[in-house]
Design a protein around this motif. Structure first.
Motif, PDB file in Angstrom:
ATOM      1  N   ASP A 185       0.860  -1.143   0.068  1.00  0.00           N
ATOM      2  CA  ASP A 185      -0.033   0.028  -0.034  1.00  0.00           C
ATOM      3  C   ASP A 185       0.825   1.183  -0.118  1.00  0.00           C
ATOM      4  N   LEU A 235      -4.553   6.093  -0.194  1.00  0.00           N
ATOM      5  CA  LEU A 235      -3.530   5.341   0.457  1.00  0.00           C
ATOM      6  C   LEU A 235      -2.620   6.623   1.269  1.00  0.00           C
ATOM      7  N   PRO A 262      -4.839  -8.067  -4.015  1.00  0.00           N
ATOM      8  CA  PRO A 262      -4.948  -6.699  -4.346  1.00  0.00           C
ATOM      9  C   PRO A 262      -4.861  -6.512  -5.921  1.00  0.00           C
TER      10      PRO A 262
END
Length: 168
Positions: free
Chosen positions: A31, A107, A142
């Motif tokens: 991330d 993010l 993801p």
């Protein structure tokens, strides 16, 4: 310790062009944007990149986990745009851009920033009125979406793949 990111203001032409949608690189399963992913803002203070997309993806050409960089991330976002255009032909560039930014997964610190822009591009309910809509769980891997840009699947198969994708 974490990897040190690229320096602020390292994003250059053509990514800093007005009207261009700039895409940074986000390693699969992470991330935090890749250390090599250029950062904004532009010389005149505009936010860039606007989004980040998957890097370190598996492709037919590069094999498992072999396609790195914004060169991997940008085609994923372009694929989302292509799916949107296919089903929402009346939407213009601004509507598409606004839709992508609205659906991005933020993010880092809350809100847009010069490292990841509005966040990670996601398929989610893109494009509006498309049979590609998906709602997989956040626990899914993801970055599993491989678009027709790489594997030459028909539109229906691409929609089915997007529906199963974790770019949600």
């Amino acid at each position: 310790g974490g990897v040190e990111l690229a320096t602020a203001g390292t994003l250059t032409l053509p990514a800093d062009a007005r009207g261009a949608l700039s895409v940074g690189a986000l390693p699969v399963g992470d991330d935090t944007p890749a250390a090599y992913s250029s950062q904004g803002p532009t010389d005149d203070g505009r936010l860039k990149p606007e989004l980040v997309g998957p890097s370190g993806v598996s492709t037919l050409s590069f094999g498992a986990g072999g396609f790195e960089g914004s060169s991997a991330a940008t085609p994923h976002v372009a694929g989302l745009v292509a799916l949107w255009i296919d089903r929402a032909r009346r939407d213009g560039p601004q509507e598409i851009t606004d839709g992508l930014l609205l659906r991005a997964v933020d993010l880092g610190e809350p809100g847009p920033d010069s490292v990841s822009g509005h966040g990670a591009a996601r398929a989610g309910d893109l494009p509006p009125r498309c049979g590609c809509a998906a709602s997989p769980t956040r626990a899914a891997a993801p970055w599993t979406l491989i678009l027709a840009l790489f594997v030459r699947v028909r539109r229906r198969e691409a929609c089915a793949l997007a529906a199963r994708s974790a770019i949600v």
